[in-house]
Scaffold this motif. Structure first.
Motif, PDB file in Angstrom:
ATOM      1  N   VAL A  91      26.141  43.940  46.649  1.00  0.00           N
ATOM      2  CA  VAL A  91      27.441  43.909  47.316  1.00  0.00           C
ATOM      3  C   VAL A  91      28.325  42.832  46.698  1.00  0.00           C
ATOM      4  O   VAL A  91      29.505  43.056  46.400  1.00  0.00           O
ATOM      5  N   TRP A  92      27.753  41.656  46.477  1.00  0.00           N
ATOM      6  CA  TRP A  92      28.512  40.571  45.853  1.00  0.00           C
ATOM      7  C   TRP A  92      28.871  40.904  44.410  1.00  0.00           C
ATOM      8  O   TRP A  92      29.932  40.515  43.911  1.00  0.00           O
ATOM      9  N   ALA A  93      27.994  41.642  43.729  1.00  0.00           N
ATOM     10  CA  ALA A  93      28.306  42.070  42.359  1.00  0.00           C
ATOM     11  C   ALA A  93      29.509  43.005  42.357  1.00  0.00           C
ATOM     12  O   ALA A  93      30.389  42.909  41.482  1.00  0.00           O
ATOM     13  N   ALA A  94      29.569  43.923  43.334  1.00  0.00           N
ATOM     14  CA  ALA A  94      30.711  44.837  43.429  1.00  0.00           C
ATOM     15  C   ALA A  94      31.996  44.073  43.736  1.00  0.00           C
ATOM     16  O   ALA A  94      33.060  44.355  43.170  1.00  0.00           O
ATOM     17  N   ILE A  95      31.907  43.074  44.632  1.00  0.00           N
ATOM     18  CA  ILE A  95      33.082  42.278  44.980  1.00  0.00           C
ATOM     19  C   ILE A  95      33.568  41.474  43.775  1.00  0.00           C
ATOM     20  O   ILE A  95      34.768  41.448  43.467  1.00  0.00           O
ATOM     21  N   CYS A  96      32.646  40.823  43.077  1.00  0.00           N
ATOM     22  CA  CYS A  96      33.020  40.025  41.903  1.00  0.00           C
ATOM     23  C   CYS A  96      33.590  40.899  40.792  1.00  0.00           C
ATOM     24  O   CYS A  96      34.553  40.508  40.107  1.00  0.00           O
ATOM     25  N   SER A  97      33.031  42.084  40.618  1.00  0.00           N
ATOM     26  CA  SER A  97      33.522  42.985  39.585  1.00  0.00           C
ATOM     27  C   SER A  97      34.908  43.512  39.928  1.00  0.00           C
ATOM     28  O   SER A  97      35.780  43.625  39.056  1.00  0.00           O
ATOM     29  N   GLN A  98      35.110  43.830  41.210  1.00  0.00           N
ATOM     30  CA  GLN A  98      36.444  44.263  41.640  1.00  0.00           C
ATOM     31  C   GLN A  98      37.456  43.145  41.443  1.00  0.00           C
ATOM     32  O   GLN A  98      38.594  43.376  41.015  1.00  0.00           O
ATOM     33  N   PHE A 107      36.598  49.275  54.762  1.00  0.00           N
ATOM     34  CA  PHE A 107      36.625  47.858  55.119  1.00  0.00           C
ATOM     35  C   PHE A 107      36.047  47.001  53.992  1.00  0.00           C
ATOM     36  O   PHE A 107      36.622  45.969  53.622  1.00  0.00           O
ATOM     37  N   LEU A 108      34.931  47.422  53.421  1.00  0.00           N
ATOM     38  CA  LEU A 108      34.303  46.652  52.356  1.00  0.00           C
ATOM     39  C   LEU A 108      35.174  46.635  51.099  1.00  0.00           C
ATOM     40  O   LEU A 108      35.283  45.599  50.426  1.00  0.00           O
ATOM     41  N   PHE A 109      35.810  47.773  50.788  1.00  0.00           N
ATOM     42  CA  PHE A 109      36.727  47.785  49.650  1.00  0.00           C
ATOM     43  C   PHE A 109      37.906  46.852  49.909  1.00  0.00           C
ATOM     44  O   PHE A 109      38.403  46.191  48.994  1.00  0.00           O
ATOM     45  N   GLY A 110      38.366  46.794  51.164  1.00  0.00           N
ATOM     46  CA  GLY A 110      39.446  45.872  51.497  1.00  0.00           C
ATOM     47  C   GLY A 110      39.070  44.430  51.231  1.00  0.00           C
ATOM     48  O   GLY A 110      39.870  43.650  50.715  1.00  0.00           O
ATOM     49  N   VAL A 111      37.837  44.076  51.575  1.00  0.00           N
ATOM     50  CA  VAL A 111      37.360  42.712  51.292  1.00  0.00           C
ATOM     51  C   VAL A 111      37.359  42.446  49.787  1.00  0.00           C
ATOM     52  O   VAL A 111      37.844  41.398  49.322  1.00  0.00           O
ATOM     53  N   ALA A 112      36.818  43.401  49.021  1.00  0.00           N
ATOM     54  CA  ALA A 112      36.736  43.220  47.568  1.00  0.00           C
ATOM     55  C   ALA A 112      38.113  43.166  46.929  1.00  0.00           C
ATOM     56  O   ALA A 112      38.377  42.335  46.051  1.00  0.00           O
ATOM     57  N   ASN A 113      39.013  44.036  47.367  1.00  0.00           N
ATOM     58  CA  ASN A 113      40.338  44.076  46.753  1.00  0.00           C
ATOM     59  C   ASN A 113      41.209  42.902  47.185  1.00  0.00           C
ATOM     60  O   ASN A 113      42.143  42.521  46.470  1.00  0.00           O
ATOM     61  N   ALA A 133      40.017  39.898  47.425  1.00  0.00           N
ATOM     62  CA  ALA A 133      39.622  38.891  46.441  1.00  0.00           C
ATOM     63  C   ALA A 133      40.332  39.129  45.115  1.00  0.00           C
ATOM     64  O   ALA A 133      40.813  38.185  44.467  1.00  0.00           O
ATOM     65  N   GLY A 134      40.425  40.398  44.708  1.00  0.00           N
ATOM     66  CA  GLY A 134      41.123  40.719  43.466  1.00  0.00           C
ATOM     67  C   GLY A 134      42.605  40.407  43.526  1.00  0.00           C
ATOM     68  O   GLY A 134      43.196  39.929  42.554  1.00  0.00           O
ATOM     69  N   ALA A 135      43.235  40.675  44.675  1.00  0.00           N
ATOM     70  CA  ALA A 135      44.660  40.405  44.818  1.00  0.00           C
ATOM     71  C   ALA A 135      44.947  38.904  44.807  1.00  0.00           C
ATOM     72  O   ALA A 135      45.931  38.457  44.211  1.00  0.00           O
ATOM     73  N   LEU A 136      44.092  38.125  45.474  1.00  0.00           N
ATOM     74  CA  LEU A 136      44.260  36.669  45.446  1.00  0.00           C
ATOM     75  C   LEU A 136      44.136  36.134  44.025  1.00  0.00           C
ATOM     76  O   LEU A 136      44.905  35.267  43.595  1.00  0.00           O
ATOM     77  N   ALA A 137      43.153  36.666  43.294  1.00  0.00           N
ATOM     78  CA  ALA A 137      43.017  36.272  41.899  1.00  0.00           C
ATOM     79  C   ALA A 137      44.230  36.714  41.081  1.00  0.00           C
ATOM     80  O   ALA A 137      44.647  36.034  40.144  1.00  0.00           O
ATOM     81  N   GLY A 138      44.819  37.882  41.453  1.00  0.00           N
ATOM     82  CA  GLY A 138      46.004  38.355  40.760  1.00  0.00           C
ATOM     83  C   GLY A 138      47.193  37.436  40.961  1.00  0.00           C
ATOM     84  O   GLY A 138      47.978  37.204  40.030  1.00  0.00           O
ATOM     85  N   VAL A 139      47.355  36.893  42.176  1.00  0.00           N
ATOM     86  CA  VAL A 139      48.437  35.934  42.436  1.00  0.00           C
ATOM     87  C   VAL A 139      48.320  34.750  41.492  1.00  0.00           C
ATOM     88  O   VAL A 139      49.283  34.344  40.819  1.00  0.00           O
ATOM     89  N   VAL A 140      47.116  34.181  41.426  1.00  0.00           N
ATOM     90  CA  VAL A 140      46.894  33.016  40.564  1.00  0.00           C
ATOM     91  C   VAL A 140      47.060  33.393  39.094  1.00  0.00           C
ATOM     92  O   VAL A 140      47.709  32.683  38.318  1.00  0.00           O
ATOM     93  N   GLY A 141      46.472  34.535  38.703  1.00  0.00           N
ATOM     94  CA  GLY A 141      46.492  34.940  37.303  1.00  0.00           C
ATOM     95  C   GLY A 141      47.887  35.226  36.787  1.00  0.00           C
ATOM     96  O   GLY A 141      48.243  34.806  35.680  1.00  0.00           O
TER      97      GLY A 141
END
Length: 379
Positions: free
Chosen positions: A252-259, A313-319, A321-329
């Motif tokens: 699960v954490w691998a999917a979140i980190c990859s997303q 719900f789980l995709f929302g959690v993963a995405n 994280a991706g969106a927050l990283a997108g703000v910074v990136g």
């Protein structure tokens, strides 16, 4: 036995929790329905990215009109993700509760209107940076629910054997939308100015929403869902989600980190490549449409395989994280370009992020379902 079987087939929330497989079978699309929805969702994803890419395509022209430097342009470009990261979990939750198709329709109608009205906001006063930032935050808020709701919808309505193909087909709309806006938008930009790109994208989205509402959705179900949302009441009883069990799994954490890594890399390139092409190849009319192509649909399908009962719900959690990283990136990309005067550092940043996500998924990623609740576990 016939009466018992009949009672189990009734849409009773209590029975939904006890015998989910029987109820899920009843709610899956028939083949004609699946084909119709796949085509419309492919077009919807295309229009989602058409609206998302309008600002990157128009950034150079808008910067010239409003006097923005790279840092200010980076603020406007990244502001989309400020809103985008806030509604991911909400979108997945609503998709699981009231149906992803209803969430998608409502959000598309709203973001289409905002996109159409964006050029008008720029004429409200002299605070162009503030108005454009507000417009992009609002667009991000509205679009943030789309992919979590889509993940929830497909996990509930599509046969497991066809789920990967359907999601990949629908997800291809992201690349089609980028290419369409890059190509058509560049022509409109030269002929009619940057407001025409927003009018084009927003108008098509509203037409799509009207078609889906008229021909594919049950009006009674939509009204019921709107009424439930207005009253703050659940349409169905919440199912018991094994969160402790999910977040103890490395897969699960691998999917979140990859997303996270794929979304961050994609967002950086999506936001800055049009400016890169415009500055590097100023006389070219087609290179702006040659943007990055993401193979990121595989990550989304993996989340559905891991936890189909709560995929939205789980995709929302993963995405998120991706969106927050997108703000910074995206902000960091603008800062690096403005500070160093070179695009090399941006591509190095994307390469590092992408390789970290790849390595994480190769080591820990799996496709085995992990949301099955053991009978002995206290949740």
């Amino acid at each position: 036995m016939p009466s018992q079987r009949s009672s189990l087939m009734q849409p009773i929330p209590e029975e939904t929790r006890k015998t989910p497989s029987a109820t899920v079978e009843d709610t899956r699309w028939s083949r004609p329905e699946c084909q119709a929805w796949t085509g419309m969702l492919l077009l919807g994803t295309c229009l989602l990215y058409c609206a998302r890419v309008t600002m990157p395509v128009c950034t150079v022209a808008m910067s010239q009109d409003f006097g923005w430097n790279k840092k200010e342009a980076g603020i406007v470009l990244s502001s989309f993700f400020w809103g985008y990261c806030l509604t991911q979990v909400v979108g997945g939750h609503l998709g699981d509760r009231i149906g992803g198709e209803k969430v998608i329709l409502l959000s598309a109608s709203a973001w289409g209107f905002i996109t159409l009205a964006t050029p008008l906001l720029s004429r409200l006063g002299s605070g162009h940076l503030a108005f454009m930032t507000f417009s992009r935050i609002l667009t991000g808020l509205l679009q943030g629910v789309y992919f979590p709701a889509l993940t929830s919808l497909l996990s509930q309505r599509v046969q497991e054997s066809e789920r990967a193909f359907t999601y990949s087909t629908v997800g291809a709309g992201s690349q089609v939308g980028t290419l369409v806006t890059g190509g058509v938008g560049s022509v409109l930009l030269d002929l009619c100015g940057w407001p025409s790109v927003f009018y084009f994208s927003g108008g098509l989205t509203l037409l799509w929403a009207y078609y889906v509402y008229t021909y594919l959705l049950n009006e009674k179900d939509l009204v019921q869902a709107l009424g439930a949302l207005a009253q703050g009441l659940p349409v169905t009883r919440p199912s018991k989600v094994p969160w402790r069990q999910l977040f103890r799994k490395a897969s699960v954490w691998a999917a979140i980190c990859s997303q996270l890594s794929s979304a961050c890399s994609f967002f950086i390139l999506l936001s800055w490549l049009p400016t890169f092409f415009k500055e590097t190849f100023p006389n070219s009319k087609v290179t702006e449409s040659s943007r990055c192509v993401s193979s990121c649909s595989g990550i989304s399908v993996n989340i559905q395989d891991l936890a189909p009962s709560c995929a939205g719900f789980l995709f929302g959690v993963a995405n998120t994280a991706g969106a927050l990283a997108g703000v910074v990136g995206v902000c960091l990309g603008g800062y690096l370009i403005e500070t160093t005067g070179s695009w090399t550092c941006v591509f190095h940043l994307v390469a590092i992020i992408s390789n970290l996500g790849l390595c994480t998924f190769l080591v820990f990623g799996k496709a085995q379902r992990v949301d099955l609740v053991p009978t002995h576990e206290d949740l």
